[in-house]
Design a protein around this motif. Sequence first.
Motif, PDB file in Angstrom:
ATOM      1  N   LYS A   1       0.828  -1.203   0.000  1.00 43.54           N
ATOM      2  CA  LYS A   1       0.000   0.000   0.000  1.00 43.54           C
ATOM      3  C   LYS A   1       0.862   1.252   0.000  1.00 43.54           C
ATOM      4  O   LYS A   1       0.567   2.238  -0.691  1.00 43.54           O
ATOM      5  CB  LYS A   1      -0.918   0.002   1.223  1.00 43.54           C
ATOM      6  CG  LYS A   1      -2.176  -0.837   1.051  1.00 43.54           C
ATOM      7  CD  LYS A   1      -3.133  -0.583   2.204  1.00 43.54           C
ATOM      8  CE  LYS A   1      -4.455  -1.289   1.963  1.00 43.54           C
ATOM      9  NZ  LYS A   1      -5.431  -1.012   3.051  1.00 43.54           N
ATOM     10  N   ARG A   2       1.915   1.229   0.803  1.00 43.10           N
ATOM     11  CA  ARG A   2       2.786   2.400   0.862  1.00 43.10           C
ATOM     12  C   ARG A   2       3.478   2.629  -0.470  1.00 43.10           C
ATOM     13  O   ARG A   2       3.597   3.773  -0.927  1.00 43.10           O
ATOM     14  CB  ARG A   2       3.816   2.220   1.978  1.00 43.10           C
ATOM     15  CG  ARG A   2       3.221   2.276   3.376  1.00 43.10           C
ATOM     16  CD  ARG A   2       4.285   2.063   4.416  1.00 43.10           C
ATOM     17  NE  ARG A   2       3.716   2.112   5.761  1.00 43.10           N
ATOM     18  CZ  ARG A   2       4.395   1.827   6.872  1.00 43.10           C
ATOM     19  NH1 ARG A   2       5.673   1.474   6.788  1.00 43.10           N
ATOM     20  NH2 ARG A   2       3.806   1.894   8.040  1.00 43.10           N
ATOM     21  N   ILE A   3       3.945   1.556  -1.096  1.00 48.23           N
ATOM     22  CA  ILE A   3       4.612   1.708  -2.391  1.00 48.23           C
ATOM     23  C   ILE A   3       3.630   2.222  -3.434  1.00 48.23           C
ATOM     24  O   ILE A   3       3.948   3.109  -4.238  1.00 48.23           O
ATOM     25  CB  ILE A   3       5.231   0.363  -2.824  1.00 48.23           C
ATOM     26  CG1 ILE A   3       6.398  -0.001  -1.894  1.00 48.23           C
ATOM     27  CG2 ILE A   3       5.705   0.433  -4.268  1.00 48.23           C
ATOM     28  CD1 ILE A   3       6.972  -1.374  -2.148  1.00 48.23           C
ATOM     29  N   ALA A   4       2.419   1.691  -3.402  1.00 49.20           N
ATOM     30  CA  ALA A   4       1.413   2.162  -4.350  1.00 49.20           C
ATOM     31  C   ALA A   4       1.104   3.638  -4.125  1.00 49.20           C
ATOM     32  O   ALA A   4       0.930   4.409  -5.086  1.00 49.20           O
ATOM     33  CB  ALA A   4       0.139   1.326  -4.212  1.00 49.20           C
ATOM     34  N   ALA A   5       1.027   4.054  -2.856  1.00 50.39           N
ATOM     35  CA  ALA A   5       0.764   5.463  -2.556  1.00 50.39           C
ATOM     36  C   ALA A   5       1.910   6.344  -3.039  1.00 50.39           C
ATOM     37  O   ALA A   5       1.688   7.454  -3.549  1.00 50.39           O
ATOM     38  CB  ALA A   5       0.545   5.642  -1.060  1.00 50.39           C
TER      39      ALA A   5
ATOM     40  N   ALA B   1       1.550   9.306  -5.771  1.00 52.51           N
ATOM     41  CA  ALA B   1       1.965  10.687  -5.505  1.00 52.51           C
ATOM     42  C   ALA B   1       2.990  11.154  -6.534  1.00 52.51           C
ATOM     43  O   ALA B   1       2.923  12.289  -7.038  1.00 52.51           O
ATOM     44  CB  ALA B   1       2.535  10.798  -4.094  1.00 52.51           C
ATOM     45  N   ALA B   2       3.969  10.265  -6.853  1.00 53.92           N
ATOM     46  CA  ALA B   2       4.982  10.632  -7.846  1.00 53.92           C
ATOM     47  C   ALA B   2       4.355  10.829  -9.225  1.00 53.92           C
ATOM     48  O   ALA B   2       4.744  11.728  -9.976  1.00 53.92           O
ATOM     49  CB  ALA B   2       6.068   9.562  -7.900  1.00 53.92           C
TER      50      ALA B   2
ATOM     51  N   PRO C   1      11.649   9.492  -8.053  1.00 53.28           N
ATOM     52  CA  PRO C   1      11.406   9.659  -6.621  1.00 53.28           C
ATOM     53  C   PRO C   1      11.124   8.355  -5.883  1.00 53.28           C
ATOM     54  O   PRO C   1      11.340   8.269  -4.672  1.00 53.28           O
ATOM     55  CB  PRO C   1      10.182  10.582  -6.582  1.00 53.28           C
ATOM     56  CG  PRO C   1      10.169  11.281  -7.889  1.00 53.28           C
ATOM     57  CD  PRO C   1      10.712  10.285  -8.867  1.00 53.28           C
ATOM     58  N   VAL C   2      10.623   7.336  -6.602  1.00 53.24           N
ATOM     59  CA  VAL C   2      10.244   6.088  -5.941  1.00 53.24           C
ATOM     60  C   VAL C   2      11.389   5.084  -5.947  1.00 53.24           C
ATOM     61  O   VAL C   2      11.678   4.444  -4.930  1.00 53.24           O
ATOM     62  CB  VAL C   2       8.998   5.487  -6.622  1.00 53.24           C
ATOM     63  CG1 VAL C   2       8.613   4.163  -5.960  1.00 53.24           C
ATOM     64  CG2 VAL C   2       7.831   6.461  -6.540  1.00 53.24           C
ATOM     65  N   LYS C   3      12.051   4.929  -7.075  1.00 54.13           N
ATOM     66  CA  LYS C   3      13.065   3.885  -7.206  1.00 54.13           C
ATOM     67  C   LYS C   3      14.468   4.336  -6.844  1.00 54.13           C
ATOM     68  O   LYS C   3      15.390   3.527  -6.821  1.00 54.13           O
ATOM     69  CB  LYS C   3      13.034   3.314  -8.630  1.00 54.13           C
ATOM     70  CG  LYS C   3      11.693   2.683  -8.998  1.00 54.13           C
ATOM     71  CD  LYS C   3      11.737   1.995 -10.328  1.00 54.13           C
ATOM     72  CE  LYS C   3      12.495   0.673 -10.260  1.00 54.13           C
ATOM     73  NZ  LYS C   3      11.800  -0.326  -9.438  1.00 54.13           N
ATOM     74  N   GLY C   4      14.669   5.633  -6.582  1.00 56.51           N
ATOM     75  CA  GLY C   4      15.953   6.070  -6.065  1.00 56.51           C
ATOM     76  C   GLY C   4      16.797   6.833  -7.056  1.00 56.51           C
ATOM     77  O   GLY C   4      16.435   7.035  -8.227  1.00 56.51           O
ATOM     78  N   VAL C   5      17.982   7.246  -6.541  1.00 62.04           N
ATOM     79  CA  VAL C   5      18.810   8.174  -7.290  1.00 62.04           C
ATOM     80  C   VAL C   5      19.373   7.550  -8.561  1.00 62.04           C
ATOM     81  O   VAL C   5      19.580   8.242  -9.562  1.00 62.04           O
ATOM     82  CB  VAL C   5      19.947   8.704  -6.386  1.00 62.04           C
ATOM     83  CG1 VAL C   5      20.922   7.598  -6.011  1.00 62.04           C
ATOM     84  CG2 VAL C   5      20.677   9.854  -7.045  1.00 62.04           C
ATOM     85  N   GLY C   6      19.630   6.248  -8.575  1.00 58.89           N
ATOM     86  CA  GLY C   6      20.160   5.613  -9.777  1.00 58.89           C
ATOM     87  C   GLY C   6      19.187   5.707 -10.940  1.00 58.89           C
ATOM     88  O   GLY C   6      19.557   6.102 -12.050  1.00 58.89           O
ATOM     89  N   TRP C   7      17.937   5.344 -10.681  1.00 59.09           N
ATOM     90  CA  TRP C   7      16.911   5.465 -11.711  1.00 59.09           C
ATOM     91  C   TRP C   7      16.702   6.923 -12.100  1.00 59.09           C
ATOM     92  O   TRP C   7      16.510   7.239 -13.282  1.00 59.09           O
ATOM     93  CB  TRP C   7      15.609   4.853 -11.210  1.00 59.09           C
ATOM     94  CG  TRP C   7      15.545   3.373 -11.350  1.00 59.09           C
ATOM     95  CD1 TRP C   7      16.048   2.447 -10.488  1.00 59.09           C
ATOM     96  CD2 TRP C   7      14.950   2.638 -12.412  1.00 59.09           C
ATOM     97  NE1 TRP C   7      15.815   1.183 -10.939  1.00 59.09           N
ATOM     98  CE2 TRP C   7      15.133   1.263 -12.127  1.00 59.09           C
ATOM     99  CE3 TRP C   7      14.279   2.996 -13.577  1.00 59.09           C
ATOM    100  CZ2 TRP C   7      14.661   0.255 -12.968  1.00 59.09           C
ATOM    101  CZ3 TRP C   7      13.802   1.993 -14.416  1.00 59.09           C
ATOM    102  CH2 TRP C   7      13.999   0.637 -14.114  1.00 59.09           C
ATOM    103  N   ALA C   8      16.717   7.806 -11.110  1.00 63.49           N
ATOM    104  CA  ALA C   8      16.495   9.223 -11.400  1.00 63.49           C
ATOM    105  C   ALA C   8      17.564   9.759 -12.342  1.00 63.49           C
ATOM    106  O   ALA C   8      17.256  10.473 -13.316  1.00 63.49           O
ATOM    107  CB  ALA C   8      16.477  10.029 -10.101  1.00 63.49           C
TER     108      ALA C   8
END
Length: 748
Positions: A9-13, A17-18, A489-496
């Motif tokens: 649920k938190r990941i989905a939220a 949001a992102a 924002p969700v998967k972290g700085v590498g993905w960003a």
Amino acid sequence: MGPAGVPRKRIAARYAAAARRSGRVTLAAGAAFYLFLYGFGETTAATYALFAAVSMAGLSRIPGTGRQRAAVLARLVPVCWLLVAVGTYLAVRTWTAVAGMLVIGFALAFVAAGGPRAAGAAPGLQLLYILPSFPPYDPGSLDERLIGTTAGLLLLILAEAYLFPDPPTVPYRELAARAADTAQACVRELAAPPWRLSAQCAADAAAAISSLRPMNVAEADRPAGPGVHERALSQTGLSARTLLARLVRLPAPPGGAGPAEPGRKILEAVRRTAAESAECLRGATPATGAREGLARARAGLVASHPEPAAAGAGAGARAGAPAIPGPPEPVAVLRWYAGLIEAADAALAMSTAAAISVRGRAAAPDPPPMRFWYARMRAPRLWWMRLEGHAGRRSVFFQNAVRISLALAAARMVAGLDTLPHGFWATLAALTLTRTTVRETGTTVRLALTGTLAGALLAAVLLAAVGTDTTVYAIALAPVMLLTFTLGPVKGVGWAQAMFTVTIALVFAQLAPATWQLAELRLLDVLIGSVIGAVFGLLAWPRGAHEELQRSAAVLMRGAAEIVVATTAAVAGGGVREVQPAVPGHRSLRHSLILAESAFAQYQSEPEGSYGRRGHAGQPGGAGRSGPAPEPDWQATVMAGHHTLWGADRLMEPPQPGPAPVTVPPLGPDAAEAVTRLGDRVAGRMLLVSAALDPGGDTPAAPVALRDPAFDGFAARPEGAPRLYYMTVFWLDSLITDLEHIAGTARN
């Protein structure tokens, strides 16, 4: 639902949001970019329009609802104009650009001391200043730059206000009102048989206290700003937490017959004041009748003497104070009344702070007591005091500002001296990848370089395959931007970094012909910026907030010890007490509280592994962690500082409403000696806790037992002791309880 359902649920939220934020950024930035580039053929305006939207919504994290963010952005538009203009003119020479980066970079980072919204906007403002600091050095194009910036910001403001609204959160004011409702329910139980709280009511009080802790409040709703309303709302929450804690600790009245008439009056007045505070916080017209009634009832109880009339005429009696007939009251009764007076004081503080938070200076007490010192000050002075309080090397805001400004200036110098192509990217990497601890910076840099390498390879393949066909890049830009600001924002700085590298390649390929070497330059610039950020992360306070939290908490406890000694000495001496007493150390203790609270806030945001953090038994991660000792309860340390200040203010204020000074005779030899001895003992325990919070080479790693079973000073009943004595003893006893929470030895 199983435990695994909560993380999902938190990941989905977080994805939702992102995605909402990404949709707003993509629409605002993309629309402005396409309009200027393909509608008017203006590359400069298109560039600034896109980066204005990306900087203030993609890089910045302004908390709040869409309307709140839009209001903040609207106020920041003139600031953005100024930054673009100054950056444009200073960029023509390397030394002026470096100096500007140092000074303006520090100022923009340091303004984070003003609260979450200022801190959230700072990175985007930095980017808007960095952008014009690099080629082309063309002050003649300033009008195009400002037009593009304005268009990008206006579209972003509209997107924030009207598109993809975020789910509503519970405002802090409503949380405080609910806590006041809970206090009402607690008082009702205390005023009826069996005269104690039920387990359910005590649990409700604990939940209300926890809901007002900053770590459990959405960042947008935390009253952390320097203004009158924000300070008052924060104090409302702290007072509500204190009131609930005092009610939970309040035992049943001794004797089993329920409270006597004065106690019933106080309880009813506390209940009415809590109800009035809740109504005020929910927008009802602020009233003061219940608060004034509680103030009179509390003052009458404080001014009364616990001895019968004949015994009360001695040295410890106040001139003209009413006497309580009958035999001397037992110590348990006197301590119960002292606890009741403390609860009444917390309710009064909550009510006054709530009124100020709603009405501002119009609701300020006249003259203001010390605890509401800010109530009649204007916003510029309060802002100045906030920034001045952090203008020193012991403030984490100052440290962060120094670190980031030096990194930005160094990146700009390298880009200027070596004529680094696209040096803007190197400076941007130094801004976004520098962290508050060297270990976190190293981890971030490794992930960023890996992501940038992957993104550069993908961009190089794309540029080599498509060539100069800008139509493909124009079609691909919007969906890639949408993915960039959703996944990053969700998967972290590498993905960003990987996705942002591809996005940048698509943007610059439309502005000018580009080859696969553009991706190579992007990787080189990120590498240079990362190295610069890592170097300054290593040189400038590499352990982040951990050391400063230890030091500031230890200083806080030492200052609290001084306040305790000074207050108990003043209580023992009696004499004339003014409305605003000058107990030494109040201002320095408030400053220590500011530094400790800011260090604690940053400490919570830093990864645990960045400096070997250990949890304490009272917080997640403490009980099962390995390590030499549990981490102290830093939140309890901050609350102990607040309780020290509030108790000292309460004891030194006159016992009845009104500005006239009140003559308070000495307590009497036995009572004065007892309260002085207790104050010295509590201050000594505070010094032991201080040594344990920030141990040196010759100090113990943990405090000795905070309570001595053989010492019965808290239960003593000296000859001629007025209620002021028992109020002081109750305050000192509550401070010992705070110290036990800090050390993790609190009694159940």
